[in-house]
Structures are given as C-alpha cells and as structure tokens.
Design an enzyme around this catalytic site. Sequence first.
Site, mmCIF file in Angstrom:
data_model
loop_
_atom_site.group_PDB
_atom_site.id
_atom_site.type_symbol
_atom_site.label_atom_id
_atom_site.label_comp_id
_atom_site.label_asym_id
_atom_site.label_seq_id
_atom_site.Cartn_x
_atom_site.Cartn_y
_atom_site.Cartn_z
ATOM 1 N N GLY A 144 0.977 -1.185 -0.036
ATOM 2 C CA GLY A 144 0.060 0.049 0.062
ATOM 3 C C GLY A 144 0.962 1.209 -0.056
ATOM 4 O O GLY A 144 1.679 1.239 0.692
ATOM 5 N N ALA A 145 0.488 2.259 -0.886
ATOM 6 C CA ALA A 145 1.492 3.349 -1.031
ATOM 7 C C ALA A 145 1.803 4.139 0.209
ATOM 8 O O ALA A 145 2.825 4.773 0.442
ATOM 9 C CB ALA A 145 0.751 4.337 -2.154
ATOM 10 N N ARG B 154 9.998 -0.136 -5.413
ATOM 11 C CA ARG B 154 8.698 -0.148 -6.219
ATOM 12 C C ARG B 154 8.517 1.084 -6.934
ATOM 13 O O ARG B 154 8.264 2.136 -6.626
ATOM 14 C CB ARG B 154 7.593 -0.108 -5.006
ATOM 15 N N CYS C 18 -8.580 -4.269 -4.083
ATOM 16 C CA CYS C 18 -7.280 -4.251 -3.544
ATOM 17 C C CYS C 18 -7.409 -4.028 -1.958
ATOM 18 O O CYS C 18 -8.491 -3.813 -1.301
ATOM 19 C CB CYS C 18 -6.333 -3.415 -4.056
ATOM 20 N N SER D 70 -6.460 -0.752 0.495
ATOM 21 C CA SER D 70 -5.801 0.586 0.697
ATOM 22 C C SER D 70 -6.328 1.171 2.044
ATOM 23 O O SER D 70 -7.551 0.982 2.551
ATOM 24 C CB SER D 70 -6.516 1.429 -0.277
ATOM 25 N N ASP E 220 -2.117 4.839 -6.127
ATOM 26 C CA ASP E 220 -0.653 4.743 -6.066
ATOM 27 C C ASP E 220 0.082 5.907 -6.947
ATOM 28 O O ASP E 220 0.775 6.491 -6.180
ATOM 29 C CB ASP E 220 -0.116 3.469 -6.674
ATOM 30 N N ASN F 84 -3.656 2.461 -10.286
ATOM 31 C CA ASN F 84 -3.900 1.910 -9.004
ATOM 32 C C ASN F 84 -3.656 0.179 -9.276
ATOM 33 O O ASN F 84 -3.439 -0.081 -10.458
ATOM 34 C CB ASN F 84 -5.295 2.221 -8.339
ATOM 35 N N LYS F 85 -4.106 -0.442 -8.253
ATOM 36 C CA LYS F 85 -3.871 -1.892 -8.339
ATOM 37 C C LYS F 85 -4.466 -2.349 -9.707
ATOM 38 O O LYS F 85 -5.642 -2.029 -10.354
ATOM 39 C CB LYS F 85 -4.209 -2.712 -7.096
ATOM 40 N N LYS G 20 0.529 11.726 -3.551
ATOM 41 C CA LYS G 20 0.392 10.725 -4.798
ATOM 42 C C LYS G 20 0.320 11.170 -6.033
ATOM 43 O O LYS G 20 0.435 10.456 -7.149
ATOM 44 C CB LYS G 20 -0.769 9.964 -4.371
HETATM 45 C C1 RUB Z 1 -2.038 -1.353 -3.212
HETATM 46 C C2 RUB Z 1 -2.691 -0.453 -4.045
HETATM 47 C C3 RUB Z 1 -3.497 0.326 -2.825
HETATM 48 C C4 RUB Z 1 -2.903 1.947 -2.874
HETATM 49 C C5 RUB Z 1 -3.416 2.704 -2.081
HETATM 50 O O1 RUB Z 1 -1.120 -2.329 -3.982
HETATM 51 O O2 RUB Z 1 -2.894 -0.573 -4.969
HETATM 52 O O3 RUB Z 1 -4.767 0.753 -3.293
HETATM 53 O O4 RUB Z 1 -1.376 1.606 -2.694
HETATM 54 O O5 RUB Z 1 -3.096 2.331 -0.739
HETATM 55 P P1 RUB Z 1 0.083 -3.287 -3.342
HETATM 56 P P2 RUB Z 1 -3.186 3.487 0.419
HETATM 57 O O6 RUB Z 1 -0.589 -3.974 -2.473
HETATM 58 O O7 RUB Z 1 0.720 -3.729 -4.504
HETATM 59 O O8 RUB Z 1 1.038 -2.104 -2.739
HETATM 60 O O9 RUB Z 1 -4.182 4.195 0.615
HETATM 61 O O10 RUB Z 1 -2.792 2.529 1.631
HETATM 62 O O11 RUB Z 1 -2.097 4.149 0.423
#
Ligand code: RUB
Length: 312
Positions: free
Chosen positions: A19-20, A61, A133, A135, A202, A212-213, A238
């Site tokens: 997650g980002a 990443r 996914c 988030s 992301d 995003n994913k 982001k």
């Molecule tokens: C995670 C993903 C999430 C974003 C946002 O992909 O796509 O939707 O990162 O997450 P992965 P957040 O599992 O490949 O990292 O809102 O927590 O920043």
Amino acid sequence: MEREVERIVRDIKSLRIQGARNVARSAIEALIIQVQKSRAKTKPELYSELLEVGDALAGSRPTEPMMRNAISDAVRFTLMQIKTHPALDVNVLKRAIVKEAISYFDEMEGNQKKICDYGARLIPEGGIVVTHCHSSTVTGIFKRAKDMDREFSVIALETRPRYQGRVTAKELADHGIKATLAVDGAVNLVMKKADMCIVGADAITSMGDLINKVGTSTVAHIAREHDVSFYSSAELYKYDPLTLFGNRERIEERETAEVWEGAPRNVKVRNPAFDATASRYINGYVTEMGVLPPQSLWSIATQRLGLQIAGI
Ligand code: RUB
C-alpha cells in the site's frame, strides 16, 4: 547501507510492506534509521548516503510517487540546510533531518483524518460499496463511516494474484462492517446492485488519471456501465509531478511466479501490478483538501506540495 534499511527495502519489494502510504511511511523510517546510525563525518558524506538509500528505496517499487515525493522532500531539505548554513555541524544536521522526517508522519496522520472525514460523508446510508485491493485510506474511510453509525456493506474484490482483497475484507469485518469477498471476475455481477465504488491510489497524473492496483480500470469501466459513482481516495502526495512534463508513470511488472509458479515454458505469463484509469471514469478524488474533480487535482497538488513549475 544499514542492515535494517536493507531489510525495509526487501520488505517493500516483497509486498510484506504493502500500500502506497505504508510504503512511503516505511521509506521515511528507513531514512531516519540511516541518518541516526550514520557514521558520516562530513555533510557531503551524509548527503551521498541519503542519495544512495533514497535510490534503493525509490527503485524498490517503481510505481510509488508518494514514496518518491517524500524522499525528494528529505533530500531537498538536507541540501537546503547545507547550502544555507555552511557552518552547520554534521551531527546537528543529522538531528535536523530526523526532526523534519518525523514531522512528515504527523502531516500524514492529519491528512488521513481529513480524507476519512470527507470520504465517510460519501458512503450512502444502507448502500453497497465495491472496493478493490487493500488501501489503508479506503479502509480508514469505511471505519470512519461505521463510527458515524452509518449502515452499509462492502464488497471487496479478491485482487489476484496477491489477494489483498482478503486483507480488506478481514480488516473491515473485524471492525464490525458487513464485508463480502468476491472473485475479480464477478465484478460485473456485483456492480449491478452496488451504489458506489471507492479505491485507493498509487499515483495520479497531471491529466487526473489514476494508477492503482491492476484491475482498477475494469472496475471503473463497469461502474460507468451501471451508472455507479467511482471515487479514488488519495493524499495529494500521490500526485506525480513529472507527468506534467510528459513522463508516463511506469507500471511495475512483478515476478511471473506470483501468477503461475512452474508455468509451462511455452506459455508467456504477465504480471503487471497496476493499471491506469482515465480521468473521465472518475467522479472525484477524496483528498485532504476535499473531494476534487480529477481535472483540478494537478494544480491543487502543485500548490499544496510547494512544487515549482519551470518557466512560471
Ligand atoms: C496497493 C494498492 C492500493 C494503493 C493505496 O497495491 O494498489 O490501492 O497503494 O493504498 P500493493 P493506501 O498491494 O501492490 O502495494 O491508501 O494504503 O496508500
């Protein structure tokens, strides 16, 4: 590079940290560890250590501008200190960098709280919301809506190949939210009864497109087909400023074994981790500055992040 920092780089690569926001947070933690343990005796030495660690983290990443923006801020801060205070002692500089990096965490928490407040107001009473996914921003919004006594249920799409949808469903259920898990291929079927979609982000480009994913763009297209509103929740960190100059956001391709371990040699396997959703499919971005139309995000993000546009 410190061992602990190497471990964080590995954990980000392997998705143990996912997650980002978590990735950006861990990257800053890594910079703090490096600076605190640094044996650099001079400022240039310290600066080149920071650059080395920053490069290793940013490369772990490739589709994570939030991490890149946070690292650039720390590097820029260090450079400014060196330039504006030539007599500054290297140990004083180390403490200043750590203090600055810690203040980033407070900012992140404040932003997250605002996003959750704005996002929770969008959740329809008695509605069904689809997400994809995992988030932390989106689950934060759902939890805030639940704490406001809003009644709703969530359908989390499974998210092959790493099944982050399971993490989402479990986290929500543990918080007392009605959560259902559905396979990615059921997205059209579940969308027929949905009232809203919300996913994380992301990266966001200057055109307001969302990275995003992988599978997110399918969710958005199908939502439009069924006239269901589609939102993404994201901190303005982001936004990828380089997209304003024509750079395309690089889409990370991961190990094919995540998709099919031991696949026949004559079958080509692809494993793109993200995809791009065009801004026309997005009703709004839920940010710390409110719910923004995709078209205006770049200009608000530019001001908020204090970015300079060359020539202006
Ligand atoms: C995670 C993903 C999430 C974003 C946002 O992909 O796509 O939707 O990162 O997450 P992965 P957040 O599992 O490949 O990292 O809102 O927590 O920043």
